[in-house]
Design a protein around this motif. Structure first.
Motif, mmCIF file in Angstrom:
data_model
loop_
_atom_site.group_PDB
_atom_site.id
_atom_site.type_symbol
_atom_site.label_atom_id
_atom_site.label_comp_id
_atom_site.label_asym_id
_atom_site.label_seq_id
_atom_site.Cartn_x
_atom_site.Cartn_y
_atom_site.Cartn_z
ATOM 1 N N TYR A 12 26.515 34.220 77.838
ATOM 2 C CA TYR A 12 26.179 33.054 78.666
ATOM 3 C C TYR A 12 25.309 33.476 79.852
ATOM 4 N N TYR A 13 24.415 32.576 80.256
ATOM 5 C CA TYR A 13 23.797 32.629 81.584
ATOM 6 C C TYR A 13 24.461 31.498 82.352
ATOM 7 N N GLY A 14 25.394 31.829 83.245
ATOM 8 C CA GLY A 14 26.151 30.765 83.910
ATOM 9 C C GLY A 14 26.755 29.864 82.844
ATOM 10 N N HIS A 17 25.350 28.567 77.153
ATOM 11 C CA HIS A 17 25.902 29.358 76.050
ATOM 12 C C HIS A 17 24.737 29.730 75.132
ATOM 13 N N ILE A 18 24.284 30.992 75.191
ATOM 14 C CA ILE A 18 23.059 31.376 74.477
ATOM 15 C C ILE A 18 23.360 32.075 73.152
ATOM 16 N N LEU A 19 24.146 33.149 73.175
ATOM 17 C CA LEU A 19 24.483 33.810 71.906
ATOM 18 C C LEU A 19 25.781 33.208 71.387
ATOM 19 N N GLY A 36 12.846 36.834 65.362
ATOM 20 C CA GLY A 36 13.148 35.452 65.742
ATOM 21 C C GLY A 36 12.067 34.933 66.657
ATOM 22 N N ARG A 37 12.007 33.611 66.712
ATOM 23 C CA ARG A 37 10.947 32.983 67.508
ATOM 24 C C ARG A 37 11.238 33.080 69.005
ATOM 25 N N ASN A 38 10.291 32.603 69.791
ATOM 26 C CA ASN A 38 10.480 32.498 71.238
ATOM 27 C C ASN A 38 11.777 31.761 71.533
ATOM 28 N N GLY A 39 12.568 32.341 72.414
ATOM 29 C CA GLY A 39 13.764 31.642 72.860
ATOM 30 C C GLY A 39 14.942 31.729 71.893
ATOM 31 N N ALA A 40 14.797 32.485 70.813
ATOM 32 C CA ALA A 40 15.883 32.580 69.820
ATOM 33 C C ALA A 40 17.100 33.305 70.392
ATOM 34 N N GLY A 41 16.850 34.178 71.398
ATOM 35 C CA GLY A 41 17.960 34.932 72.007
ATOM 36 C C GLY A 41 17.835 36.437 71.793
ATOM 37 N N LYS A 42 16.644 36.899 71.435
ATOM 38 C CA LYS A 42 16.466 38.332 71.137
ATOM 39 C C LYS A 42 16.693 39.182 72.383
ATOM 40 N N THR A 43 16.003 38.822 73.470
ATOM 41 C CA THR A 43 16.153 39.601 74.707
ATOM 42 C C THR A 43 17.588 39.504 75.219
ATOM 43 N N THR A 44 18.191 38.350 75.065
ATOM 44 C CA THR A 44 19.587 38.178 75.493
ATOM 45 C C THR A 44 20.494 39.121 74.702
ATOM 46 N N THR A 45 20.182 39.317 73.427
ATOM 47 C CA THR A 45 20.974 40.244 72.605
ATOM 48 C C THR A 45 20.809 41.673 73.118
ATOM 49 N N GLU A 53 22.771 42.795 83.371
ATOM 50 C CA GLU A 53 23.132 41.418 83.741
ATOM 51 C C GLU A 53 21.959 40.722 84.404
ATOM 52 N N PRO A 54 21.907 39.342 84.317
ATOM 53 C CA PRO A 54 22.616 38.558 83.318
ATOM 54 C C PRO A 54 22.089 38.916 81.939
ATOM 55 N N PRO A 55 22.692 38.470 80.889
ATOM 56 C CA PRO A 55 23.805 37.539 80.664
ATOM 57 C C PRO A 55 25.180 38.197 80.772
ATOM 58 N N PRO A 86 11.969 47.861 77.949
ATOM 59 C CA PRO A 86 12.066 46.420 78.187
ATOM 60 C C PRO A 86 10.755 45.697 77.891
ATOM 61 N N GLU A 87 10.885 44.404 77.678
ATOM 62 C CA GLU A 87 9.711 43.561 77.545
ATOM 63 C C GLU A 87 8.944 43.639 78.856
ATOM 64 N N GLY A 88 7.629 43.751 78.805
ATOM 65 C CA GLY A 88 6.858 43.729 80.038
ATOM 66 C C GLY A 88 6.708 45.085 80.711
ATOM 67 N N ASP A 174 11.939 46.121 73.080
ATOM 68 C CA ASP A 174 11.813 44.665 73.128
ATOM 69 C C ASP A 174 10.339 44.270 73.048
ATOM 70 N N GLU A 175 9.936 43.827 71.897
ATOM 71 C CA GLU A 175 8.571 43.386 71.612
ATOM 72 C C GLU A 175 7.498 44.370 72.113
ATOM 73 N N PRO A 176 7.537 45.604 71.571
ATOM 74 C CA PRO A 176 6.605 46.634 72.058
ATOM 75 C C PRO A 176 5.138 46.358 71.733
ATOM 76 N N GLU A 206 11.141 42.055 67.568
ATOM 77 C CA GLU A 206 9.750 41.657 67.312
ATOM 78 C C GLU A 206 9.608 40.185 66.992
ATOM 79 N N GLN A 207 8.458 39.649 67.373
ATOM 80 C CA GLN A 207 8.025 38.372 66.798
ATOM 81 C C GLN A 207 7.008 38.657 65.710
ATOM 82 N N ASN A 208 6.389 39.844 65.816
ATOM 83 C CA ASN A 208 5.359 40.267 64.885
ATOM 84 C C ASN A 208 6.031 40.793 63.600
HETATM 85 P P1 ATP Z 1 11.040 35.577 73.645
HETATM 86 O O1 ATP Z 1 10.538 36.004 72.316
HETATM 87 O O2 ATP Z 1 10.292 34.409 74.182
HETATM 88 O O3 ATP Z 1 11.196 36.696 74.621
HETATM 89 P P2 ATP Z 1 13.882 35.610 73.094
HETATM 90 O O4 ATP Z 1 14.264 35.404 71.679
HETATM 91 O O5 ATP Z 1 13.914 36.985 73.613
HETATM 92 O O6 ATP Z 1 12.481 34.932 73.368
HETATM 93 P P3 ATP Z 1 15.716 35.030 75.231
HETATM 94 O O7 ATP Z 1 14.826 35.556 76.299
HETATM 95 O O8 ATP Z 1 16.899 35.807 74.832
HETATM 96 O O9 ATP Z 1 14.857 34.685 73.936
HETATM 97 O O10 ATP Z 1 16.162 33.584 75.694
HETATM 98 C C1 ATP Z 1 17.141 32.816 74.990
HETATM 99 C C2 ATP Z 1 17.475 31.566 75.808
HETATM 100 O O11 ATP Z 1 18.098 31.955 77.023
HETATM 101 C C3 ATP Z 1 16.261 30.759 76.194
HETATM 102 O O12 ATP Z 1 16.588 29.387 76.038
HETATM 103 C C4 ATP Z 1 16.054 31.090 77.659
HETATM 104 O O13 ATP Z 1 15.499 29.995 78.360
HETATM 105 C C5 ATP Z 1 17.453 31.366 78.135
HETATM 106 N N1 ATP Z 1 17.447 32.352 79.243
HETATM 107 C C6 ATP Z 1 16.877 33.583 79.227
HETATM 108 N N2 ATP Z 1 17.073 34.219 80.397
HETATM 109 C C7 ATP Z 1 17.792 33.376 81.183
HETATM 110 C C8 ATP Z 1 18.311 33.440 82.512
HETATM 111 N N3 ATP Z 1 18.158 34.539 83.272
HETATM 112 N N4 ATP Z 1 18.981 32.367 82.974
HETATM 113 C C9 ATP Z 1 19.158 31.262 82.198
HETATM 114 N N5 ATP Z 1 18.697 31.134 80.951
HETATM 115 C C10 ATP Z 1 18.025 32.168 80.431
#
Ligand code: ATP
Length: 247
Positions: A12-14, A17-19, A36-45, A53-55, A86-88, A174-176, A206-208
């Motif tokens: 969770y981020y606050g 509920h992401i994963l 997975g696509r943008n926002g799928a939760g890869k970086t969160t994983t 932290e977070p998540p 890390p990404e970036g 993370d997405e090298p 990767e997205q690639n």
């Molecule tokens: P991308 O390929 O765009 O990097 P991703 O698969 O890595 O995407 P995440 O960055 O894990 O996706 O994000 C998953 C979800 O968590 C998204 O809906 C994002 O908006 C949300 N999220 C990411 N970081 C935070 C944060 N610090 N606080 C709240 N929500 C967040």
């Protein structure tokens, strides 16, 4: 026993509920990819595994190399052998290439403290000379400020810096290849292959998809915080996963 076991984690981020029950196992020596696509939760994983932290993991467990690391602080997880590119990239842009590599001496100081505390053993860091063998381009540019490197060179430096971590057993990237020109993508991919050939276990985010498939033994597909598919790369290639992937 797998090197890494992610067991039904909910992160969770606050209140968000992401994963939603991510389960993955990664075997020693393999290259696994998390797609997975943008926002799928890869970086969160990645952050959940690395303890960054977070998540926050509210249920489920992460086990690594025989330890339950779910509640370990990020530094201890890094010292336990999980490195993240890390990404970036996040380099010290005002410092030179070599100074960036030297900065990991700080990490080495932390490592000594950790080792004293845990009575653990552990292998040596990869030396700068060995890194220059792996990335000759970095040696050519060792006196250059890292902020003025090209995107591909910065990515190599970011990877090299993580390889300075002592006791490294699992490298998560993370997405090298994000934002890199196709030719540079090849160079970065080639270095990842060489790192894996040296026996390091790799989790490539990767997205690639095409690039990831070339390197990986096994893949996981994440969508809306859930693993919707996992299999060998051959199996993934035969599945119709377009709705979950950028292809
Ligand atoms: P991308 O390929 O765009 O990097 P991703 O698969 O890595 O995407 P995440 O960055 O894990 O996706 O994000 C998953 C979800 O968590 C998204 O809906 C994002 O908006 C949300 N999220 C990411 N970081 C935070 C944060 N610090 N606080 C709240 N929500 C967040």
């Amino acid at each position: 026993m797998s090197l890494l076991e992610v067991d039904d984690i909910h992160s969770y981020y606050g209140p968000s509920h992401i994963l939603r029950g991510v389960t993955m196992e990664i075997e020693e020596g393999e290259v696994a990819t998390l797609l997975g696509r943008n926002g799928a939760g890869k970086t969160t994983t990645v952050r959940s595994i690395a303890g960054t932290e977070p998540p926050e993991i509210r249920s489920g467990a992460v086990r690594f190399d025989g330890n339950d690391i779910t509640d370990w602080p990020a530094d201890d997880i890094a010292m336990g052998g999980i490195g993240v590119v890390p990404e970036g990239r996040r380099l010290f842009t005002e410092l030179t290439v070599e100074e960036n590599l030297e900065m990991s001496k700080i990490t080495r100081g932390k490592w000594n403290t950790f080792r004293r505390r845990s009575n653990g053993g552990g292998s040596a860091t990869m030396e700068i000379d060995e890194l220059y063998e792996l990335f000759p381009r970095l040696e050519e540019r060792k006196g250059q400020k890292s902020g003025t490197l090209s995107g591909g060179e910065q990515q190599m430096l970011s990877i090299a810096r993580t390889l300075r971590l002592p006791n490294l057993k699992l490298l998560m990237l993370d997405e090298p290849t994000e934002g890199l020109a196709p030719q540079i993508v090849q160079t970065v991919s080639e270095s990842i292959r060489r790192i894996s050939d040296q026996g390091l276990t790799v989790l490539l985010i990767e997205q690639n998809v095409r690039e990831a498939m070339k390197l990986a033994d096994r893949g996981f597909v994440l969508d809306q915080g859930e693993i919707v598919y996992q299999g060998t790369v051959e199996e993934l290639e035969n599945e119709d996963l377009d709705e979950y992937l950028v292809v």
